[in-house]
Design a protein around this motif. Sequence first.
Motif, short mmCIF file in Angstrom:
data_model
loop_
_atom_site.label_atom_id
_atom_site.label_comp_id
_atom_site.label_asym_id
_atom_site.label_seq_id
_atom_site.Cartn_x
_atom_site.Cartn_y
_atom_site.Cartn_z
N MET A 1 0.90 -1.19 0.05
CA MET A 1 -0.09 -0.05 -0.04
C MET A 1 0.98 1.27 0.03
O MET A 1 1.95 1.20 0.70
CB MET A 1 -0.86 -0.01 1.21
N SER A 2 0.56 2.19 -0.95
CA SER A 2 1.48 3.21 -1.13
C SER A 2 1.02 4.20 0.36
O SER A 2 0.31 4.02 1.17
CB SER A 2 1.10 3.96 -2.08
N LEU A 3 2.11 5.07 0.61
CA LEU A 3 2.03 6.30 1.71
C LEU A 3 0.84 6.86 1.65
O LEU A 3 0.26 7.48 2.63
CB LEU A 3 3.37 6.87 1.67
N MET A 4 0.44 7.31 0.42
CA MET A 4 -1.14 8.17 0.34
C MET A 4 -2.06 7.48 0.94
O MET A 4 -3.30 7.99 1.04
CB MET A 4 -1.08 8.33 -1.03
N THR B 1 -2.97 6.07 3.29
CA THR B 1 -3.20 6.18 4.55
C THR B 1 -3.43 7.38 5.04
O THR B 1 -2.96 8.40 4.13
CB THR B 1 -2.03 5.58 5.54
N SER B 2 -4.36 7.93 5.98
CA SER B 2 -4.57 9.26 6.18
C SER B 2 -3.20 9.92 6.90
O SER B 2 -3.35 11.16 6.41
CB SER B 2 -5.62 9.34 7.33
N SER B 3 -2.40 9.13 7.72
CA SER B 3 -1.19 9.93 8.04
C SER B 3 -0.38 10.21 6.79
O SER B 3 0.37 11.18 6.71
CB SER B 3 -0.46 9.06 9.07
N GLY B 4 -0.28 9.12 5.82
CA GLY B 4 0.44 9.51 4.58
C GLY B 4 -0.02 10.71 3.80
O GLY B 4 0.79 11.51 3.28
N LEU B 5 -1.37 10.87 3.83
CA LEU B 5 -1.79 12.12 3.01
C LEU B 5 -1.59 13.44 3.75
O LEU B 5 -1.15 14.37 3.19
CB LEU B 5 -3.46 11.76 3.21
N LEU B 6 -1.56 13.42 5.22
CA LEU B 6 -1.36 14.55 5.94
C LEU B 6 0.21 14.98 5.64
O LEU B 6 0.67 16.19 5.74
CB LEU B 6 -1.71 14.03 7.44
N PHE B 7 1.03 13.79 5.67
CA PHE B 7 2.51 14.07 5.58
C PHE B 7 2.58 14.83 4.16
O PHE B 7 3.35 15.85 4.13
CB PHE B 7 3.19 12.56 5.54
N ARG B 8 2.04 14.32 3.42
CA ARG B 8 2.22 14.98 1.82
C ARG B 8 1.68 16.42 1.98
O ARG B 8 2.21 17.25 1.14
CB ARG B 8 1.70 14.16 0.76
N LEU B 9 0.60 16.67 2.74
CA LEU B 9 0.01 17.93 2.46
C LEU B 9 0.82 18.85 3.43
O LEU B 9 0.90 20.20 3.08
CB LEU B 9 -1.40 17.95 3.29
N THR C 1 -7.45 24.31 -7.18
CA THR C 1 -7.14 23.41 -8.45
C THR C 1 -7.82 22.12 -8.29
O THR C 1 -7.82 21.53 -7.01
CB THR C 1 -5.70 23.61 -8.79
N LYS C 2 -7.69 21.59 -9.26
CA LYS C 2 -8.07 20.01 -9.40
C LYS C 2 -6.81 18.97 -9.39
O LYS C 2 -6.05 19.22 -10.07
CB LYS C 2 -9.06 19.75 -10.42
N VAL C 3 -7.21 18.20 -8.45
CA VAL C 3 -6.14 16.89 -8.36
C VAL C 3 -6.76 15.57 -8.55
O VAL C 3 -7.74 15.39 -7.69
CB VAL C 3 -5.39 17.06 -7.32
N ALA C 4 -6.53 14.89 -9.51
CA ALA C 4 -7.54 13.67 -9.83
C ALA C 4 -8.83 13.89 -9.75
O ALA C 4 -9.15 14.84 -10.55
CB ALA C 4 -7.04 12.64 -8.85
N ASN C 5 -9.75 13.46 -9.08
CA ASN C 5 -11.21 13.86 -8.78
C ASN C 5 -11.47 14.66 -7.75
O ASN C 5 -12.58 14.78 -7.28
CB ASN C 5 -12.28 12.61 -9.06
N LEU C 6 -10.37 15.02 -6.74
CA LEU C 6 -10.52 15.94 -5.80
C LEU C 6 -10.09 17.36 -5.91
O LEU C 6 -9.59 17.66 -7.02
CB LEU C 6 -9.46 15.23 -4.67
N LEU D 1 0.80 15.71 -5.74
CA LEU D 1 -0.16 14.91 -5.28
C LEU D 1 -1.20 13.92 -6.32
O LEU D 1 -1.72 13.24 -6.19
CB LEU D 1 -1.23 15.69 -4.50
N GLU D 2 -0.71 14.50 -7.66
CA GLU D 2 -1.45 13.83 -8.69
C GLU D 2 -1.25 12.41 -8.98
O GLU D 2 -2.24 11.73 -8.83
CB GLU D 2 -1.04 14.38 -10.04
N GLU D 3 -0.22 11.88 -8.99
CA GLU D 3 -0.13 10.59 -9.31
C GLU D 3 -0.54 9.49 -8.10
O GLU D 3 -1.31 8.63 -8.34
CB GLU D 3 1.54 10.12 -9.58
#
Lengths: 124, 128
Positions: free
Chosen positions: B1-4, B6-14, B87-92, B118-120
């Motif tokens: 599972m990629s880092l993204m 998980t919610s913590s992974g998402l927060l890390f990237r943000l 801006t739009k990233v993927a469908n978000l 964040l796109e990929e």
Amino acid sequence: MTEELKTYLLKLMGTVEGLHAIAITDRDGVVIVKVTGQMAPDPALRPPFLSVFGVMAEQASKMGIGSNKRIINYYSTYQTVQVNHHPLLLHFIADKNANTGLILELENELADVLKEINKVVGMM
Amino acid sequence: MSLMCTSSGLLFRLRIRHSDNTKLKSLLNSEGSLLAFSGFPDKDASAAGAIASNIWTSFQKSGQYSLDDGKLNCVLVECKLGKIAITKVANLLLCLCAKETVSYGMLKTKIEAMAAYLEEPLSQVASS
């Protein structure tokens, strides 16, 4: 006066490469004065498009960061720069590659014009 | 599972590339619901997210009809006390709030860089 104003706006429009149209409207998107170039997209200078900014400026003012001043949109072929000059709205429609900074600078050039129109609108 | 994923992974990237001038970065779904945000805890974050989503949707629809131009790439909103980029990233939707002193160019560049970053991973989440 309207002709003089249009001539002045056309002159200003010519100073920014890629600027297709300038419109001054009320908050409902009703056009008070507008000047357009040959490349201007016609439907974008009608109330259905211009009125969206008035509504969205009101919405944006509720985001907790004060009242809305400007909204800039970048589309694939055009950019729109819209300025909230209560009770008037100022719209610029330009090519996507036009210089946004120069367009924003035109707002200062139009300050006196907007003041005069404001006086007239205030009398009504 | 990629880092993204998980919610913590998402927060890390943000949180990456957070600077003093950026108050808040948030990720919204197409209905305007808040999925993740990084920045100062703020009770208005979800309300601001919903308004940002509404602004994006309205300008996208009006652009499709009036400019024959379906693709809205970026929206910059300036208010008295701050600036917002959407801006739009993927469908978000990615929403970035900054101080009023941040220039438009810097804000646009920053949100474009964030969107590319964040796109990929978000595309992978969207397609799964």
